[in-house]
Write a protein that holds these residues in place. Structure first.
Motif, PDB file in Angstrom:
ATOM      1  N   THR A 246       0.867  -1.176   0.000  1.00 29.71           N
ATOM      2  CA  THR A 246       0.000   0.000   0.000  1.00 29.71           C
ATOM      3  C   THR A 246       0.904   1.226   0.000  1.00 29.71           C
ATOM      4  O   THR A 246       1.994   1.203   0.582  1.00 29.71           O
ATOM      5  CB  THR A 246      -0.936   0.050   1.229  1.00 29.71           C
ATOM      6  OG1 THR A 246      -0.154   0.153   2.415  1.00 29.71           O
ATOM      7  CG2 THR A 246      -1.813  -1.195   1.293  1.00 29.71           C
ATOM      8  N   TRP A 295      -9.498  -7.578  -1.584  1.00 33.05           N
ATOM      9  CA  TRP A 295     -10.095  -6.246  -1.554  1.00 33.05           C
ATOM     10  C   TRP A 295     -10.481  -5.837  -0.126  1.00 33.05           C
ATOM     11  O   TRP A 295     -10.366  -4.654   0.239  1.00 33.05           O
ATOM     12  CB  TRP A 295     -11.304  -6.167  -2.492  1.00 33.05           C
ATOM     13  CG  TRP A 295     -12.522  -6.939  -2.054  1.00 33.05           C
ATOM     14  CD1 TRP A 295     -12.900  -8.186  -2.449  1.00 33.05           C
ATOM     15  CD2 TRP A 295     -13.534  -6.489  -1.134  1.00 33.05           C
ATOM     16  NE1 TRP A 295     -14.054  -8.569  -1.840  1.00 33.05           N
ATOM     17  CE2 TRP A 295     -14.477  -7.528  -1.025  1.00 33.05           C
ATOM     18  CE3 TRP A 295     -13.738  -5.331  -0.390  1.00 33.05           C
ATOM     19  CZ2 TRP A 295     -15.602  -7.451  -0.214  1.00 33.05           C
ATOM     20  CZ3 TRP A 295     -14.861  -5.240   0.430  1.00 33.05           C
ATOM     21  CH2 TRP A 295     -15.774  -6.287   0.502  1.00 33.05           C
ATOM     22  N   ALA A 298      -7.344  -4.682   1.598  1.00 35.40           N
ATOM     23  CA  ALA A 298      -6.971  -3.358   1.095  1.00 35.40           C
ATOM     24  C   ALA A 298      -7.826  -2.274   1.741  1.00 35.40           C
ATOM     25  O   ALA A 298      -7.320  -1.209   2.129  1.00 35.40           O
ATOM     26  CB  ALA A 298      -7.107  -3.323  -0.422  1.00 35.40           C
ATOM     27  N   LEU A 306      -7.857  -0.873  -4.986  1.00 36.11           N
ATOM     28  CA  LEU A 306      -6.968  -2.034  -5.120  1.00 36.11           C
ATOM     29  C   LEU A 306      -6.650  -2.233  -6.601  1.00 36.11           C
ATOM     30  O   LEU A 306      -7.564  -2.354  -7.422  1.00 36.11           O
ATOM     31  CB  LEU A 306      -7.639  -3.290  -4.568  1.00 36.11           C
ATOM     32  CG  LEU A 306      -6.924  -4.624  -4.847  1.00 36.11           C
ATOM     33  CD1 LEU A 306      -5.563  -4.665  -4.172  1.00 36.11           C
ATOM     34  CD2 LEU A 306      -7.783  -5.810  -4.401  1.00 36.11           C
TER      35      LEU A 306
END
Length: 371
Positions: A246, A295, A298, A306
Motif C-alpha cells: 500500500t 479487496w 486493502a 486495489l
C-alpha cells in the motif's frame, strides 16, 4: 569461468529466498539439473512453447520463470500432449527450469515493489505480512591480525543487519588458548606446545536464511585450521516481509485517471474498473497476480483502490457493495520481473567474474486478445 546452475540459484535466492514463499507454492527447480555449467540464463514470466523456442535460439541453459510449468502432480508424461511436448523439448535441449513465484512477489525489490514503483507510490507498507525473519547470533574468535578481514567478510555475506542499520557487531579483545596435537597444521604455534594468542571475539546478527552463506564466508576468510564459533537462535525477530503493497500516489486523482495511468505504466491495452470513475483516490493497494480476494484487506488498510488482476465477478460485486474501488490490470503485468531479475543477476555475475550472461525474455505471454 561459467557459473554452475546451483551457484546462480544461490545468488538469486539471496534476493528472493525460498523461505518467503507461501505454503505449498510450486517453486524451485522443476525440470533439469543445476549441477551443470550455464552459459546463458533467460528470465521469463511464463514458460510457453514460444519462450522455449526463444531459449533454444539464444543458446540458453537455464530459465528462471515466475509461473510454474508443473503446478499439479503429473499422472503421466506423454509427449503427444502440449505439456508433454514442452517438457520433451526442454529436456532434449538440456534447458533447466527454476521457478520463483510468491517468494519473488514478497521479496524487497520484487514484483510488488516494482509495480508500486511504476505507479510512483510512496510511504510503502505491506498489504499483508506473511514472513518474519528468524535471527541467529554468530560468535567467532579470530586472531587479532585477521580481525578486520573476517569482520568485513561477515558483513559482505549479509551479517550485521539490525533494522535499517548494517555492519552491526560487537568486538572484545581477549586471549585464546590451545595446544596443537599430532596431525594438526597450526596457523599459530607448534605441535605439543601450549599456546596463547591475542584474539578478538566478534558477535554479530545473522538472519536464518543467510546463516549458511555467512558461516561459509567466515570459514573461508579465517586462517585457523579449526575455527571456534557458535551460532545460536534468538527470540528477537528480524525484518517482516509481506504480499502486496500500500502506498500514496504523488497527488490525488480520479479513479478514471488512475485507470488510464495503469494502462500507460503497465503497458496494457485495457483494464476493468469497479466503482465511480469520478471518485478521488490517493492511497493505493497493489498486488500482482490474482488478488481479487484481497479487496477487504486493502479496504482495512485504508486504501481507496486495489490494483490487481484476475478479479472474479462475485468479488467485484462484493467490493462494489462495500464501496471499495478496484482496477483489474490483468495477470500479465507481473512481466515487470523479467528486466529486474536480469539486471540483478547481471550485476551479481559481474561481481563474481562469471562469464555467464543473462537476458530477459522478449516474448509477450499474455494469452488474451482485447477487441
Amino acid at each position: 569461468m561459467y557459473a554452475k546452475g546451483a551457484a546462480i540459484i544461490s545468488l538469486f535466492e539471496e534476493f528472493a529466498p525460498k523461505a518467503y514463499a507461501m505454503p505449498d507454492d510450486k517453486i524451485g527447480l522443476q525440470l533439469g539439473s543445476l549441477s551443470k555449467e550455464v552459459r546463458k540464463v533467460l528470465v521469463a514470466l511464463d514458460v510457453t512453447d514460444e519462450v522455449v523456442e526463444e531459449a533454444i535460439a539464444e543458446g540458453v541453459n537455464l530459465i528462471i520463470a515466475h509461473h510454474a510449468i508443473i503446478f499439479r502432480p503429473l499422472a503421466h508424461l506423454q509427449t503427444d500432449t502440449p505439456a508433454g511436448r514442452l517438457y520433451e523439448k526442454l529436456i532434449k535441449h538440456d534447458i533447466a527450469v527454476y521457478i520463483a513465484h510468491t517468494n519473488l512477489d514478497v521479496a524487497t525489490g520484487g514484483v510488488n515493489d516494482l509495480l508500486s514503483e511504476k505507479l510512483g507510490l510512496t510511504e510503502l507498507s505491506h498489504l499483508e505480512d506473511v514472513h518474519t525473519e528468524k535471527l541467529n547470533k554468530l560468535v567467532v574468535f579470530v586472531p587479532k591480525t585477521h580481525h578486520e578481514v573476517i569482520q568485513q567478510a561477515l558483513f559482505r555475506a549479509g551479517a550485521g543487519w539490525i533494522g535499517q542499520y548494517s555492519h552491526c557487531s560487537f568486538n572484545i579483545d581477549g586471549t585464546g588458548t590451545f595446544m596443537p596435537r599430532e596431525g594438526s597444521d597450526p596457523f599459530i604455534g607448534e605441535q605439543g606446545k601450549f599456546e596463547q594468542a591475542n584474539e578478538v571475539r566478534i558477535e554479530t546478527i545473522v538472519a536464518e536464511n543467510a546463516a549458511r552463506r555467512v558461516v561459509s564466508a567466515m570459514l573461508k576468510a579465517h586462517p585457523y585450521e579449526e575455527v571456534a564459533y557458535d551460532l545460536y537462535p534468538l527470540d528477537l525477530k528480524g525484518r517482516t516481509f509481506g504480499l502486496g503493497r500500500t502506498g500514496k500516489l504523488p497527488a490525488s486523482m480520479t479513479l478514471g485517471e488512475l485507470a488510464e495511468e495503469t494502462k500507460r505504466v503497465f503497458e496494457v491495452g485495457t483494464v476493468r474498473v469497479v466503482g465511480d470513475l469520478d471518485r478521488s483516490v490517493r492511497k493505493v493497494a497493489v498486488l500482482g497476480g490474482s488478488g481479487g480476494r484481497y479487496w477487504k484487506r486493502a479496504q482495512f488498510m485504508g486504501a481507496d483502490v486495489l490494483v490487481t488482476g484476475d478479479v472474479d465477478y462475485h468479488a467485484a460485486h462484493d467490493a462494489l457493495a462495500a464501496g471499495m474501488l478496484v482496477i483489474d490490470v490483468g495477470h500479465n503485468v507481473e512481466k515487470v520481473m523479467k528486466a529486474a531479475v536480469a539486471v540483478y543477476l547481471s550485476k551479481r555475475f559481474d561481481e563474481k567474474k562469471y562469464e555467464t550472461t543473462v537476458i530477459a525474455s522478449k516474448i509477450n505471454t499474455e494469452p488474451f486478445q482485447f477487441i
